[in-house]
Design an enzyme around this catalytic site. Structure first.
Site, PDB file in Angstrom:
ATOM      1  N   CYS A 184      27.518 -23.871 -35.279  1.00  0.00           N
ATOM      2  CA  CYS A 184      27.284 -24.914 -36.274  1.00  0.00           C
ATOM      3  C   CYS A 184      25.945 -24.714 -36.981  1.00  0.00           C
ATOM      4  CB  CYS A 184      27.362 -26.290 -35.625  1.00  0.00           C
ATOM      5  SG  CYS A 184      29.031 -26.708 -35.078  1.00  0.00           S
ATOM      6  N   CYS A 188      25.377 -26.482 -31.907  1.00  0.00           N
ATOM      7  CA  CYS A 188      25.487 -25.207 -31.208  1.00  0.00           C
ATOM      8  C   CYS A 188      25.120 -24.082 -32.184  1.00  0.00           C
ATOM      9  CB  CYS A 188      26.912 -25.012 -30.679  1.00  0.00           C
ATOM     10  SG  CYS A 188      28.147 -24.746 -31.988  1.00  0.00           S
ATOM     11  N   HIS A 190      34.315 -28.464 -34.673  1.00  0.00           N
ATOM     12  CA  HIS A 190      33.202 -29.323 -34.259  1.00  0.00           C
ATOM     13  C   HIS A 190      32.900 -30.333 -35.368  1.00  0.00           C
ATOM     14  CE1 HIS A 190      31.309 -26.303 -31.171  1.00  0.00           C
ATOM     15  NE2 HIS A 190      32.605 -26.478 -30.996  1.00  0.00           N
ATOM     16  N   GLU A 219      30.181 -31.073 -36.863  1.00  0.00           N
ATOM     17  CA  GLU A 219      29.358 -30.536 -37.946  1.00  0.00           C
ATOM     18  C   GLU A 219      30.192 -29.705 -38.919  1.00  0.00           C
ATOM     19  OE1 GLU A 219      26.747 -30.086 -34.154  1.00  0.00           O
ATOM     20  OE2 GLU A 219      28.877 -30.170 -34.659  1.00  0.00           O
TER      21      GLU A 219
END
Length: 146
Positions: free
Chosen positions: A88, A85, A55, A57
């Site tokens: 993260c 999410c 992701h 992040e």
């Protein structure tokens, strides 16, 4: 010159989201800022790397940690186009992020719904910066794929 405020830095994260979009990745972008300077840029790479943890992040945390030479980002702000999410948010908690600024809320998978205490207790959170732009890009991405 444009002032260095939350909108300025969210626009930089949005540029990263556009790169993800253009590469067929879910359009989430992130930048990490320290002392009013971008020290890391990232976007989703889950398809490119065939890695569900890639992701924006997570990529940004790794890049920023490498640059600062340590695992803690307590002096940093992460700007990300979509609410993180749970995965993260947990990583941001371990990194002791100083501040989180996100664009669009994520009603389905956002941390605030499932794990509101995942971030470090001292992390300041600001949501909704450029929310419409961030949300519209996400909507366009998924409409094209249906």
């Amino acid at each position: 010159m444009e002032p260095f405020d939350d909108v300025y830095f969210m626009k930089r994260a949005f540029q990263e989201a556009r790169l993800a979009y253009d590469q067929g990745e879910v359009p989430v972008g992130a930048v990490v800022v320290a002392n009013n300077r971008i020290i890391a840029r990232a976007h989703n790479l889950t398809e490119t790397l065939t890695d569900v943890t890639a992701h924006a992040e997570m990529q940004a945390i790794t890049a920023a940690s490498n640059l600062v030479g340590g695992k803690y980002l307590n002096e940093c702000t992460l700007y990300v186009t979509l609410e993180p999410c749970v995965m993260c948010a947990g990583a941001l908690g371990w990194a002791q992020l100083g501040r989180l600024v996100y664009g669009a809320a994520d009603e389905k998978r956002g941390f605030s719904k499932f794990a509101p205490k995942a971030l470090h207790p001292k992390t300041e959170v600001t949501g909704g910066v450029m929310a419409d732009d961030c949300s519209d890009l996400m909507t366009a991405f998924f409409q094209e794929r249906r």
